[in-house]
Design an enzyme around this catalytic site. Sequence first.
Site, PDB file in Angstrom:
ATOM      1  N   SER A   1       0.826  -1.208   0.000  1.00 52.65           N
ATOM      2  CA  SER A   1       0.000   0.000   0.000  1.00 52.65           C
ATOM      3  C   SER A   1       0.861   1.260   0.000  1.00 52.65           C
ATOM      4  O   SER A   1       2.032   1.227   0.377  1.00 52.65           O
ATOM      5  CB  SER A   1      -0.893   0.032   1.236  1.00 52.65           C
ATOM      6  OG  SER A   1      -1.633  -1.159   1.348  1.00 52.65           O
TER       7      SER A   1
HETATM    8  N1  SAH Z   1      -0.001  -5.321   4.216  1.00 52.42           N
HETATM    9  C1  SAH Z   1       0.715  -5.599   2.982  1.00 52.42           C
HETATM   10  C2  SAH Z   1      -0.083  -5.273   1.744  1.00 52.42           C
HETATM   11  C3  SAH Z   1      -1.275  -6.121   1.643  1.00 52.42           C
HETATM   12  S1  SAH Z   1      -1.921  -6.406   0.010  1.00 52.42           S
HETATM   13  C4  SAH Z   1       2.055  -4.912   2.954  1.00 52.42           C
HETATM   14  O1  SAH Z   1       2.403  -4.175   3.903  1.00 52.42           O
HETATM   15  O2  SAH Z   1       2.795  -5.118   1.982  1.00 52.42           O
HETATM   16  C5  SAH Z   1      -3.189  -7.533   0.521  1.00 52.42           C
HETATM   17  C6  SAH Z   1      -2.676  -8.925   0.796  1.00 52.42           C
HETATM   18  O3  SAH Z   1      -3.768  -9.668   1.347  1.00 52.42           O
HETATM   19  C7  SAH Z   1      -2.241  -9.683  -0.440  1.00 52.42           C
HETATM   20  O4  SAH Z   1      -0.934 -10.162  -0.271  1.00 52.42           O
HETATM   21  C8  SAH Z   1      -3.253 -10.840  -0.532  1.00 52.42           C
HETATM   22  O5  SAH Z   1      -2.710 -12.023  -1.044  1.00 52.42           O
HETATM   23  C9  SAH Z   1      -3.658 -10.998   0.920  1.00 52.42           C
HETATM   24  N2  SAH Z   1      -4.936 -11.657   1.158  1.00 52.42           N
HETATM   25  C10 SAH Z   1      -6.098 -11.561   0.465  1.00 52.42           C
HETATM   26  N3  SAH Z   1      -7.071 -12.308   1.022  1.00 52.42           N
HETATM   27  C11 SAH Z   1      -6.517 -12.903   2.115  1.00 52.42           C
HETATM   28  C12 SAH Z   1      -7.028 -13.800   3.115  1.00 52.42           C
HETATM   29  N4  SAH Z   1      -8.292 -14.231   3.107  1.00 52.42           N
HETATM   30  N5  SAH Z   1      -6.173 -14.198   4.093  1.00 52.42           N
HETATM   31  C13 SAH Z   1      -4.890 -13.774   4.133  1.00 52.42           C
HETATM   32  N6  SAH Z   1      -4.358 -12.925   3.208  1.00 52.42           N
HETATM   33  C14 SAH Z   1      -5.163 -12.497   2.213  1.00 52.42           C
END
Ligand code: SAH
Length: 213
Positions: A59
């Site tokens: 993000s």
């Molecule tokens: N917090 C992260 C960015 C998150 S992007 C950072 O600092 O880089 C959102 C992430 O959520 C992605 O990697 C995606 O694969 C994950 N995601 C989506 N659905 C999910 C779920 N049900 N459980 C765990 N992770 C999930």
Amino acid sequence: MDKKLEGLISYWHRRGIVRDKKVLEAFREVRRELFVPSNLAEDAYADVALPIGYGQTISQPSTVAAMTQALVLKAGMRVLEIGTGSGYQAALLSCIVGPRGRIFTTEIIPELATLARKNLAQAKIKNVRILELDGSEGYAKEAPFDRIIFTAASPEVPLPLLAQLKEGGILLAPVGSLLGQHMIRVRKLSGGKRQEENLGEYIFVPLRGKWGF
Ligand code: SAH
């Protein structure tokens, strides 16, 4: 001192986006360039989301900063994150809760869990546990948590996870459609009550899994 980072920090200050000293210190301590692909390291402090592979993104710094501040973290807290991605948000959380705190972060894409493990090791962050599972159901084994943060867009306010939150705790999640979400902060109060606030508009990648899209 990184000039671009200091520029961002003074912009956050001027606009009243982030003023919490602990949050700003964490941004100075955790180097974002360790969490972005090496060919994009120069853009680490551009205020934009960057691709991290598998269709996912880290993000933009202003979003990460506003969310971290909205959690009102204290030393020693136990925090659950849904959406590890690069591991950057987890690293900031770890920095703020300190050595007595614990961060549990869940990632549904195994390759990203591996990437985050590598990034966190390089950043010398030790109190983060990465769990390769569907975080939309939380992580009951280690509940209750002081804070729960979603970094993927949820179709509904994730109320089932309130059961894994301590009384007085905060759950933060972008909630809405695939096209845009509101950042919802839920405080779990005593007697089964809760208070919800809308902290503004954002766009996140979608939450998958049982309670996702
Ligand atoms: N917090 C992260 C960015 C998150 S992007 C950072 O600092 O880089 C959102 C992430 O959520 C992605 O990697 C995606 O694969 C994950 N995601 C989506 N659905 C999910 C779920 N049900 N459980 C765990 N992770 C999930």
